[in-house]
Design an enzyme around this catalytic site. Structure first.
Site, PDB file in Angstrom:
ATOM      1  N   GLY A 275       8.406 -64.636   8.853  1.00 17.57           N
ATOM      2  CA  GLY A 275       7.012 -64.200   8.987  1.00 17.57           C
ATOM      3  C   GLY A 275       6.348 -64.212   7.637  1.00 17.57           C
ATOM      4  O   GLY A 275       5.531 -65.072   7.319  1.00 17.57           O
ATOM      5  N   ARG A 312      -0.221 -51.763   2.393  1.00 17.29           N
ATOM      6  CA  ARG A 312       1.077 -51.969   1.732  1.00 17.29           C
ATOM      7  C   ARG A 312       1.230 -51.228   0.393  1.00 17.29           C
ATOM      8  O   ARG A 312       2.260 -50.609   0.158  1.00 17.29           O
ATOM      9  CB  ARG A 312       1.365 -53.469   1.556  1.00 17.29           C
ATOM     10  CG  ARG A 312       1.401 -54.239   2.881  1.00 17.29           C
ATOM     11  CD  ARG A 312       2.024 -55.616   2.756  1.00 17.29           C
ATOM     12  NE  ARG A 312       3.443 -55.515   2.515  1.00 17.29           N
ATOM     13  CZ  ARG A 312       4.015 -55.661   1.355  1.00 17.29           C
ATOM     14  NH1 ARG A 312       3.299 -55.972   0.300  1.00 17.29           N
ATOM     15  NH2 ARG A 312       5.314 -55.521   1.233  1.00 17.29           N
ATOM     16  N   CYS A 341     -10.838 -41.257   1.410  1.00 17.35           N
ATOM     17  CA  CYS A 341     -10.660 -39.911   0.842  1.00 17.35           C
ATOM     18  C   CYS A 341      -9.187 -39.522   0.776  1.00 17.35           C
ATOM     19  O   CYS A 341      -8.754 -38.568   1.445  1.00 17.35           O
ATOM     20  CB  CYS A 341     -11.453 -38.916   1.665  1.00 17.35           C
ATOM     21  SG  CYS A 341     -13.167 -39.393   1.713  1.00 17.35           S
ATOM     22  N   GLU A 342      -8.411 -40.298   0.065  1.00 17.54           N
ATOM     23  CA  GLU A 342      -7.011 -39.973  -0.186  1.00 17.54           C
ATOM     24  C   GLU A 342      -6.649 -40.515  -1.554  1.00 17.54           C
ATOM     25  O   GLU A 342      -7.028 -41.647  -1.893  1.00 17.54           O
ATOM     26  CB  GLU A 342      -6.081 -40.644   0.843  1.00 17.54           C
ATOM     27  CG  GLU A 342      -6.288 -40.161   2.250  1.00 17.54           C
ATOM     28  CD  GLU A 342      -5.000 -40.158   3.065  1.00 17.54           C
ATOM     29  OE1 GLU A 342      -3.892 -40.109   2.487  1.00 17.54           O
ATOM     30  OE2 GLU A 342      -5.124 -40.210   4.292  1.00 17.54           O
ATOM     31  N   TYR A 370       1.314 -58.876   6.930  1.00 25.28           N
ATOM     32  CA  TYR A 370       1.290 -57.414   7.042  1.00 25.28           C
ATOM     33  C   TYR A 370       0.020 -56.846   6.389  1.00 25.28           C
ATOM     34  O   TYR A 370       0.044 -55.762   5.800  1.00 25.28           O
ATOM     35  CB  TYR A 370       2.549 -56.796   6.404  1.00 25.28           C
ATOM     36  CG  TYR A 370       3.835 -57.331   7.004  1.00 25.28           C
ATOM     37  CD1 TYR A 370       4.214 -56.986   8.296  1.00 25.28           C
ATOM     38  CD2 TYR A 370       4.661 -58.198   6.290  1.00 25.28           C
ATOM     39  CE1 TYR A 370       5.390 -57.477   8.858  1.00 25.28           C
ATOM     40  CE2 TYR A 370       5.833 -58.693   6.840  1.00 25.28           C
ATOM     41  CZ  TYR A 370       6.186 -58.327   8.126  1.00 25.28           C
ATOM     42  OH  TYR A 370       7.342 -58.822   8.674  1.00 25.28           O
TER      43      TYR A 370
END
Ligand code: LLP
Length: 413
Positions: A275, A312, A341-342, A370
């Site tokens: 993949g 990721r 907001c992190e 991904y």
């Protein structure tokens, strides 16, 4: 190898400038290179040309219909892990006779769908799943082709979240129990044993773990033959890594040679499920700098790409190269962060990044795998557009989501 290079000072995908796409499509957007996808698929096909083989592209990595269509047109089959992925693969024209279905939690309705679609085989991950497949097949009056996914207990030496072939992982059936399960499968009326399967993990950058795994399973195949259980397919899973930073993973040709040298003499059709090695470096995520900001003791470049678009870096601490679309040699030590907001919302952290000002475009490299498939609407952010480049042309292959898309299906009560 990929097709994202500077031409006349601007980063291009094949012959198209990413700045031109941004001007038409807005940011953020994912951009895929058709030629890169085709080249990577061919690398696997060539690598395994010395044996009967099927390249079953792992749909979870990038499931956009145009990506699937490109790969199916090039002769690939598919590895799916849900009814939704099977639906996509069929919609994109995938040949069911080249589709394998893995996953520890297949639901009855998904099994039914796969049986009715006539897939090549189920990679069975537990004794109870085997019984369920047999029962559903009986209800439909069909015979289910199956392989057992064997957990060979091999350390792939990769990130813990994406190691799958260790005893402690939830995947497959332990190699010591595999023979017992094959015997059980032989006694079931509505399954036909056609193969053996394993998948030990992802972003694997050495050959050793792959060889160890197939060697262990080879012994099982010989034992099966002695019991009169003749199989046709040896599915070696996916997992070959790519260079995100300074990794030097083996080329598919080296991987193919090692696998064929180890198990080629069994005379089975080799299935692989690559993949990332096909799609990872065939895509980038393009964003635009909104602000720059001097923090207490570091600098922030605030872009419009966020962890909802590409998770990721936040989830695995993964490294993605960052390139300014307008080529420049100036750099700045900073974090490239998003608007979510992190504190965990970053594309790159504590890195020497290209010097960029508000309004400048950048590309988050190696985001073709991904990336979009793991995206979400967190912070009610519409998901980005997806664009496919083919030579000097490009098409929007998935529209940017709208605010209306965000609330589709919801109601107040
Ligand atoms: N086959 C099976 C059964 C799999 O579970 C996977 C990946 C593949 C094939 C494809 O592996 P690949 O060739 O892409 O390494 N989200 C993580 C990776 C998760 C891998 C899940 N399984 C990441 O972004 O690194």
């Amino acid at each position: 190898m990929h097709h994202f290079d500077y031409k006349d000072g601007l980063l291009h995908c094949e012959a198209v400038s990413l700045a031109d796409i941004a001007a038409k499509v807005g940011t953020p957007f994912y951009c895929y290179s058709k030629a890169t996808l085709q080249k990577h698929l061919k690398a696997f096909q060539d690598a395994f040309a010395g044996a009967d083989h099927i390249v079953c592209y792992s749909v979870k990595v990038n499931s956009n219909l145009s990506v699937l269509d490109t790969l199916f047109t090039g002769g690939a089959g598919a590895d799916v892990v849900s009814g939704g992925e099977l639906f996509r693969a069929l919609k994109a024209g995938g040949d069911p006779k080249k589709i394998v279905y893995s996953g520890v939690g297949k639901k009855e309705e998904e099994i039914r769908f796969a049986l009715e679609s006539g897939i090549l085989m189920f990679n069975v991950e537990s004794p109870l799943e085997l019984l369920t497949i047999d029962r559903v097949a009986a209800e439909l009056g069909l015979i289910a082709p199956i392989a057992i996914r064997v957990n060979p207990d091999v350390d792939p030496r990769t990130h813990a979240y994406i190691s799958t072939g260790l005893k402690k992982n939830k995947f497959g059936i332990a190699i010591e129990r595999a023979l017992v399960e094959y015997r059980a499968a032989r006694d079931l009326k509505n399954v036909e044993i056609v193969g053996v399967d394993c998948h030990i993990g992802s972003q694997i950058t050495e050959i050793g773990p792959f060889v160890d795994a197939v060697q262990k399973i080879k012994k099982l195949v010989v034992d099966l033959k002695e019991e009169g259980i003749d199989i046709k397919y040896f599915d070696i899973g996916g997992g070959l890594g790519i260079p995100y930073d300074d990794e030097t993973p083996p080329h598919p040709s080296e991987y193919g040679r090692a696998v064929i040298d180890t198990v080629g003499d069994l005379g089975l059709t080799i299935i692989m499920e690559p993949g990332r090695a096909i799609a990872g470096n065939a895509g980038v995520l393009v964003g635009r700098v909104q602000y720059t900001k001097d923090g207490e003791n570091k600098q922030f470049i605030i872009g419009d790409t966020a962890m909802n678009d590409l998770i990721r870096p936040s989830l695995y601490g993964a490294h993605h190269g960052i390139k300014a679309v307008k080529q420049s040699s100036a750099t700045r030590y900073a974090d490239l962060v998003g608007p979510i907001c992190e504190t965990g919302d970053f594309m790159a952290k504590d890195r020497e990044l290209p010097e960029m000002e508000p309004g400048d475009l950048y590309a988050v490299m190696s985001a073709g795998g991904y990336g979009f498939t793991m995206s979400s609407n967190y912070n009610s952010r519409p998901r980005p557009a997806e664009v496919m480049v083919d030579g000097a042309n490009y098409e929007i292959v998935r529209k940017r989501e709208s605010y209306e898309d965000l609330i589709r299906g919801e109601k107040t009560v």
